[in-house]
Enzyme design. Structure first.
Site, PDB file in Angstrom:
ATOM      1  N   ASN A   6       0.870  -1.184   0.000  1.00  0.00           N
ATOM      2  CA  ASN A   6       0.000   0.000   0.000  1.00  0.00           C
ATOM      3  C   ASN A   6       0.903   1.229   0.000  1.00  0.00           C
ATOM      4  O   ASN A   6       1.488   1.568   1.020  1.00  0.00           O
ATOM      5  CB  ASN A   6      -0.884  -0.029   1.251  1.00  0.00           C
ATOM      6  CG  ASN A   6      -1.686   1.248   1.419  1.00  0.00           C
ATOM      7  OD1 ASN A   6      -1.792   2.054   0.484  1.00  0.00           O
ATOM      8  ND2 ASN A   6      -2.248   1.443   2.605  1.00  0.00           N
ATOM      9  N   LYS A   8       0.130   4.328  -0.347  1.00  0.00           N
ATOM     10  CA  LYS A   8      -0.461   5.555   0.211  1.00  0.00           C
ATOM     11  C   LYS A   8      -0.191   6.733  -0.738  1.00  0.00           C
ATOM     12  O   LYS A   8      -0.238   6.565  -1.940  1.00  0.00           O
ATOM     13  CB  LYS A   8       0.073   5.798   1.624  1.00  0.00           C
ATOM     14  CG  LYS A   8      -0.065   4.532   2.486  1.00  0.00           C
ATOM     15  CD  LYS A   8       0.170   4.737   3.939  1.00  0.00           C
ATOM     16  CE  LYS A   8      -0.059   3.408   4.674  1.00  0.00           C
ATOM     17  NZ  LYS A   8       0.000   3.515   6.107  1.00  0.00           N
ATOM     18  N   HIS A  90      -9.530   1.583   4.549  1.00  0.00           N
ATOM     19  CA  HIS A  90      -8.261   1.730   5.266  1.00  0.00           C
ATOM     20  C   HIS A  90      -8.455   2.675   6.456  1.00  0.00           C
ATOM     21  O   HIS A  90      -9.204   3.646   6.363  1.00  0.00           O
ATOM     22  CB  HIS A  90      -7.176   2.263   4.324  1.00  0.00           C
ATOM     23  CG  HIS A  90      -5.825   2.200   4.951  1.00  0.00           C
ATOM     24  ND1 HIS A  90      -5.363   3.164   5.800  1.00  0.00           N
ATOM     25  CD2 HIS A  90      -4.853   1.259   4.877  1.00  0.00           C
ATOM     26  CE1 HIS A  90      -4.149   2.825   6.226  1.00  0.00           C
ATOM     27  NE2 HIS A  90      -3.826   1.673   5.675  1.00  0.00           N
ATOM     28  N   GLU A  92      -6.754   5.005   7.577  1.00  0.00           N
ATOM     29  CA  GLU A  92      -6.484   6.424   7.294  1.00  0.00           C
ATOM     30  C   GLU A  92      -7.685   7.070   6.618  1.00  0.00           C
ATOM     31  O   GLU A  92      -7.959   8.253   6.819  1.00  0.00           O
ATOM     32  CB  GLU A  92      -5.209   6.553   6.447  1.00  0.00           C
ATOM     33  CG  GLU A  92      -3.968   6.312   7.305  1.00  0.00           C
ATOM     34  CD  GLU A  92      -2.780   5.735   6.563  1.00  0.00           C
ATOM     35  OE1 GLU A  92      -2.771   5.753   5.325  1.00  0.00           O
ATOM     36  OE2 GLU A  92      -1.858   5.242   7.246  1.00  0.00           O
ATOM     37  N   GLU A 157      -5.677  -4.668  10.429  1.00  0.00           N
ATOM     38  CA  GLU A 157      -4.662  -3.645  10.651  1.00  0.00           C
ATOM     39  C   GLU A 157      -4.958  -2.898  11.943  1.00  0.00           C
ATOM     40  O   GLU A 157      -5.703  -1.913  11.936  1.00  0.00           O
ATOM     41  CB  GLU A 157      -4.645  -2.652   9.484  1.00  0.00           C
ATOM     42  CG  GLU A 157      -4.346  -3.289   8.150  1.00  0.00           C
ATOM     43  CD  GLU A 157      -3.668  -2.302   7.210  1.00  0.00           C
ATOM     44  OE1 GLU A 157      -2.596  -2.644   6.695  1.00  0.00           O
ATOM     45  OE2 GLU A 157      -4.191  -1.197   7.017  1.00  0.00           O
ATOM     46  N   GLY A 163       2.268   2.408  10.792  1.00  0.00           N
ATOM     47  CA  GLY A 163       3.251   3.477  10.661  1.00  0.00           C
ATOM     48  C   GLY A 163       3.902   3.875  11.975  1.00  0.00           C
ATOM     49  O   GLY A 163       4.534   4.920  12.072  1.00  0.00           O
ATOM     50  N   SER A 193       3.128  -2.003  10.368  1.00  0.00           N
ATOM     51  CA  SER A 193       4.567  -2.077  10.614  1.00  0.00           C
ATOM     52  C   SER A 193       5.179  -3.432  10.275  1.00  0.00           C
ATOM     53  O   SER A 193       6.064  -3.909  10.985  1.00  0.00           O
ATOM     54  CB  SER A 193       4.884  -1.677  12.060  1.00  0.00           C
ATOM     55  OG  SER A 193       4.483  -0.334  12.293  1.00  0.00           O
TER      56      SER A 193
HETATM   57  P1  PGA Z   1       2.657   0.410   7.680  1.00  0.00           P
HETATM   58  O1  PGA Z   1       1.227   0.618   7.002  1.00  0.00           O
HETATM   59  O2  PGA Z   1       3.190  -0.903   7.133  1.00  0.00           O
HETATM   60  O3  PGA Z   1       3.466   1.579   7.266  1.00  0.00           O
HETATM   61  O4  PGA Z   1       2.435   0.336   9.156  1.00  0.00           O
HETATM   62  C1  PGA Z   1       0.348  -0.445   6.784  1.00  0.00           C
HETATM   63  C2  PGA Z   1      -0.913   0.063   6.147  1.00  0.00           C
HETATM   64  O5  PGA Z   1      -1.344   1.179   6.477  1.00  0.00           O
HETATM   65  O6  PGA Z   1      -1.513  -0.620   5.278  1.00  0.00           O
END
Ligand code: PGA
Length: 233
Positions: A6, A8, A90, A92, A157, A163, A193
């Site tokens: 992903n 982003k 997601h 976010e 998640e 993140g 992560s």
């Molecule tokens: P990250 O993000 O691996 O940077 O923690 C995962 C995601 O948001 O899909």
């Protein structure tokens, strides 16, 4: 085993081209690999990965075929571009753009109906976990998605792990994945992560069917290292 990157809001068309040119020569046996670039880079990724087994997916999709929805993109438009799937829900999107269980479900259903592969994200926040609400939150989010579909996968998640460098322990991930699978019979990816050095132990859990990788998917070496770890597990 499915490993999805992903991206982003990273990698415009030029960076996408460089990444995909390197990626198309990589074949990792036994692992399905998907990249999810921003909308503006989808066409480049589709073009450069054509003829490979690497899938290209979007990061979101609208539920209508067309309409007065400024800033949105439909499943039909993604299909026209040759995109094969999409992420929906997601955290976010939920956190910063008002996405809810209901809008997530509408997006997921429309995408499935249009023949797209869907990665639907669920996961509890830190406060929800501390209040002991993880189970209830996951039950609510998974129930909202509706029925299982051969083109649907769920990504667990935990929001506190995205993140932040804080990864769920393999045991904790396994527990959440087992719950999700008891509610909906679909593959479940872990996200939050995931890095080359923790991928193997997470992917070794019986109910972890792959990973949705954010930060570590932006770097070619770390993304391919995670794909190789998936192949070994
Ligand atoms: P990250 O993000 O691996 O940077 O923690 C995962 C995601 O948001 O899909």
């Amino acid at each position: 085993m499915l490993i999805a990157g992903n991206w982003k809001m990273y990698k415009g068309p030029a960076e996408t081209a460089a990444f995909c040119e390197a990626l198309r020569d990589q074949h990792v046996e036994g692992v399905d690999v998907v990249v999810c670039p921003p909308y503006v880079s989808l066409a480049t990724a589709v073009q450069l990965l054509a003829g490979t087994e690497i899938g290209v997916a979007a990061q979101n999709v609208h539920w209508d075929e067309a309409g007065a929805y400024t800033g949105e993109v439909s499943a039909a438009m993604l299909r026209e571009l040759g995109v094969y799937g999409t992420i929906v829900g997601h955290s976010e999107r939920r956190q910063y753009f008002g996405e809810t269980d209901e809008t997530t479900a509408r997006r997921a259903r429309a995408a499935l109906a249009a023949g797209l592969f869907v990665i639907a994200c669920v996961g509890e926040t830190e406060e929800e976990r501390e209040r002991g609400e993880t189970d209830a939150v996951l039950r609510r989010q998974v129930a909202a998605l509706g029925e299982a579909d051969e083109n649907l996968v769920v990504a667990y998640e935990p929001v506190w792990a995205i993140g932040t460098g804080k990864t769920a322990t393999p045991e904790l991930a396994q527990e959440a994945h087992a719950l999700i699978k008891s509610l909906l019979d679909v593959p479940v990816l872990y996200g939050g992560s995931v890095k080359p050095d923790n991928a193997a132990e997470l992917l070794a859990q019986p109910d972890v069917d792959g990973a949705l990788v954010g930060g570590a998917s932006l770097d070619f070496d770390s993304f391919t290292a995670i794909c190789r770890a998936a192949a070994r597990s």
